[in-house]
Design an enzyme around this catalytic site. Structure first.
Site, PDB file in Angstrom:
ATOM      1  CB  ALA A 100     -15.629  50.097-110.026  1.00 36.98           C
ATOM      2  CG  ASP A 101     -19.662  53.708-109.872  1.00 35.60           C
ATOM      3  OD1 ASP A 101     -19.525  54.155-111.023  1.00 35.60           O
ATOM      4  OD2 ASP A 101     -20.505  52.846-109.586  1.00 35.60           O
ATOM      5  CB  ILE A 102     -15.708  55.065-104.597  1.00 35.75           C
ATOM      6  CG1 ILE A 102     -17.151  55.047-104.094  1.00 35.75           C
ATOM      7  CG2 ILE A 102     -14.824  55.855-103.642  1.00 35.75           C
ATOM      8  CD1 ILE A 102     -17.341  54.259-102.808  1.00 35.75           C
TER       9      ILE A 102
END
Length: 392
Positions: free
Chosen positions: A165-167
């Site tokens: 999700a961060d990436i």
């Protein structure tokens, strides 16, 4: 000349999504000034100490940046930050919901002062809607987007082994900033970018979302096998190893049956003659494959797969990936500095002709503070006072 040389980015960023976006801007030549909390810095600095005493997360996402410590809640620090932003092309923040606005760093405030500024905010769910104030961490966003519902085994859901999700949010922030820079070149117009982890990972969930919405049921959790394609996944060989393979169409399946399994008639068996049929009779198909592979070593299975031109792979450990011959053959490694000493780093995968990516050091906390303050016109005695008062 790197594409983003001459572009200045001021980043009030933390952990992964923001730093991953700005590191890629730095890879392409942008000057990235990273604002960190005095004393502790980006929380990701303390996640682990595995890379010569440094955090693996921080080393991965923060090379080629300048670190400036600022207590952004201090009015004198906000003056420093205002001067920096006045000189910047891009301002990026991924603070907690509402924090940027409370600090006077919201999009409307900053773009009224500087209309050409590209303002990028990364959040969990965005500044509006019922989830606007909800805290978001990678695992929780994986849950909210349904990713865990289709990942894992039939018995247990599983999170992805990396912070997807961060990436995803970092990648969409990066590409959106590039698009905004191109538009500004043409029109002179700045931009407000509102990137959310939820929407970014939601885009990546397109296949299972469409499959479910129009098919009536979700793709089943199938471990390392594909949810809707067969055969696609790992198969054990007689020597206890696993070989991963993928068959994508009828032509490939015919070769697979003839060359690998030694049974041409399977290709015309009604249970296996089409992709949907193979999926419906996956267990029977797997039984046929296992009966052959159980009599082969992994080397023999790979030899047959190569002869049939069937895509396959080994299950590498992380150590094996780090030493992968393909990385060495393509010269994908560089040496970069860090507070712990020189370390190996993978080059970014842009592969832009005529451009070597920027591969500068990972900064120590506050390493560039005094240099940047001097650049902004602060005299030495005032810099010493700011340091003594804990402003920087």
């Amino acid at each position: 000349m790197r594409p983003l040389e001459g572009t200045t980015v001021v980043a009030l960023e933390q952990v992964i999504a923001g730093p991953f976006a700005t590191r890629q801007l730095a890879d392409l030549g942008a000057r990235v000034i990273k604002i960190e909390r005095p004393g502790t810095g980006d929380a990701a600095r303390a996640y682990d100490h595995t890379v010569k005493g440094l955090s693996s997360h921080f080393v991965w996402t923060n090379r080629s940046k300048e670190s400036l410590t600022l207590d952004v809640k201090n009015p004198r620090a906000r003056t420093v930050l205002a001067r920096l932003i006045e000189r910047a092309d891009v301002f990026l923040q991924n603070l907690a919901p509402g924090a940027a606005d409370r600090l006077g760093l919201g999009a409307q405030t900053l773009r009224e002062r500087k209309p050409a500024l590209i303002w990028c905010g990364i959040s969990g769910y965005g500044p509006s809607g019922p989830y606007a104030e909800k805290k978001a961490y990678d695992l929780l966003v994986q849950c909210e987007t349904g990713m865990l519902s289709v990942t894992g085994t039939p018995d247990a859901p599983s999170k992805a082994g990396i912070p997807v999700a961060d990436i995803a949010a970092g990648m969409y922030a990066f590409s959106s900033i590039l698009a905004a820079l191109i538009r500004r070149q043409r029109t002179g117009e700045g931009a407000t970018l509102d990137i959310t982890m939820f929407e970014a990972l939601g885009e990546w969930m397109g296949f299972p979302a469409y499959f479910t919405a129009y098919g009536g049921s979700a793709p089943p959790r199938s471990g390392a096998h594909h949810a809707t394609i067969a055969p696609y996944g790992p198969f054990s060989t007689g020597d206890g190893a696993s070989v991963f393979l993928s068959v994508q169409n009828e032509r490939e399946f015919g070769r697979f049956c003839e060359v690998v399994l030694g049974n041409r008639s399977l290709a015309i068996d009604p249970r296996f003659a089409t992709g949907p049929a193979r999926l419906a009779h996956r267990e029977a198909l797997h039984a046929q494959i296992k009966s052959v592979f159980s009599r082969l070593t992994s080397a023999q299975a790979v030899e047959r797969l190569e002869s049939a031109d069937i895509a396959h792979a080994r299950l590498n450990s992380m150590q094996e990936f780090w030493r992968h011959p393909q990385l060495a053959a393509r010269s994908r490694w560089a040496r970069v500095g860090s507070p712990g000493g020189t370390i190996d780093a993978l080059k970014p995968p842009f592969n832009l002709s005529g451009c070597e990516p920027r591969m500068d050091a990972v900064p120590a906390l506050g390493e560039h503070t005094q240099q940047l303050l001097a650049e902004l016109g602060y005299p030495e005695d005032e810099i010493r006072a700011l340091v003594a008062e804990g402003v920087v």
